[in-house]
Design a protein around this motif. Structure first.
Motif, short mmCIF file in Angstrom:
data_model
loop_
_atom_site.label_atom_id
_atom_site.label_comp_id
_atom_site.label_asym_id
_atom_site.label_seq_id
_atom_site.Cartn_x
_atom_site.Cartn_y
_atom_site.Cartn_z
N PRO A 1 0.82 -1.22 0.00
CA PRO A 1 0.00 0.00 0.00
C PRO A 1 0.86 1.27 0.00
N GLU A 2 0.49 2.20 -0.86
CA GLU A 2 1.23 3.46 -0.98
C GLU A 2 1.31 4.15 0.39
N TYR B 1 2.90 3.12 2.98
CA TYR B 1 3.09 2.21 4.12
C TYR B 1 4.50 2.39 4.69
N PRO C 1 -1.92 -6.37 2.47
CA PRO C 1 -3.06 -5.55 2.90
C PRO C 1 -2.57 -4.35 3.74
N PRO C 2 -3.44 -3.38 3.98
CA PRO C 2 -3.06 -2.21 4.78
C PRO C 2 -2.54 -2.56 6.18
N SER C 3 -2.92 -3.71 6.71
CA SER C 3 -2.44 -4.13 8.03
C SER C 3 -0.95 -4.45 8.02
N GLY C 4 -0.41 -4.77 6.84
CA GLY C 4 1.00 -5.15 6.74
C GLY C 4 1.24 -6.62 7.00
N ASN D 1 -1.32 2.61 -5.24
CA ASN D 1 -2.28 3.58 -4.70
C ASN D 1 -3.70 3.02 -4.77
N ASP D 2 -4.68 3.83 -4.36
CA ASP D 2 -6.08 3.39 -4.28
C ASP D 2 -6.66 3.02 -5.64
N ARG E 1 -2.73 -5.30 14.76
CA ARG E 1 -3.39 -5.04 13.47
C ARG E 1 -4.68 -5.85 13.33
#
Length: 188
Positions: free
Chosen positions: A39-40, A42, A70-73, A97-98, A172
């Motif tokens: 994720p951008e 991160y 995922p955004p959680s890493g 990015n999104d 997370r």
């Protein structure tokens, strides 16, 4: 005469040993090419946990494995660990990015060509690859995982960005159900 015979036997034994060792070296397993999608923006520790029956199914682009972080890493995947030797040109890292646009990332800022002011090391986020290992118990199982850190040089050494695998899973809020039936899958 017996002395010369023993020297000849030792030479044959030595040459046989060298040939055996060299042939063992040629049987190194090659890994599949890999694409990491991060994720951008991160920053911090990333983990990929392998062999989880309830994890995300395998994903490929051509012959390359794709690890969509995922955004959680913390990515929990059904894939086996990608063990073996891999050429650096077959490993790609991208910020995503999104809208799905990819921006290439460098592995380790020390390998990044810096301009004359050395300011890129402080402003360019790079990937530092930690490696493949085992951790546990996590929900009663030993897990095979790969870890990384993402950030500028100063972000990668800031302890608030660095989580061990246990804290990453707990903080997370990684779903415990992803680890169900995993203990039976552990390679011994």
């Amino acid at each position: 005469m017996k002395f010369l015979f023993n020297i000849h036997r030792l030479k044959i034994l030595f040459i046989s040993l060298i040939i055996t060792l060299l042939s063992a070296c040629t049987e190194i397993k090659k890994s599949e090419p890999v694409i990491y999608l991060i994720p951008e923006g991160y920053v911090g520790s990333l983990y990929i946990i392998f062999n989880a029956p309830n994890g995300l199914p395998p994903k490929y682009e051509g012959e390359s494995r794709v690890y969509e972080i995922p955004p959680s890493g913390v990515l929990v995947t059904q894939m086996n660990a990608n063990e073996g030797w891999i050429e650096s040109s077959k490993t790609q890292y991208f910020f995503v990015n999104d809208t799905g646009d990819r921006t290439p990332m460098n592995e380790d800022s020390a390998s990044t060509e810096l301009n004359t002011t050395n300011s890129n090391a402080e402003t360019t986020r790079t990937v530092y690859v930690g490696g493949l290992g085992q951790s546990g118990p996590i929900y009663g199982c030993t897990v095979i995982n790969q870890n990384f850190t993402i950030g500028t040089d100063s972000e990668q050494i800031d302890s608030k960005n660095l989580l061990d695998i246990y804290d990453a899973i707990k903080l997370r809020n990684i779903d415990e159900k992803l680890f169900d039936n995993m203990c039976q899958q552990v390679v011994k």
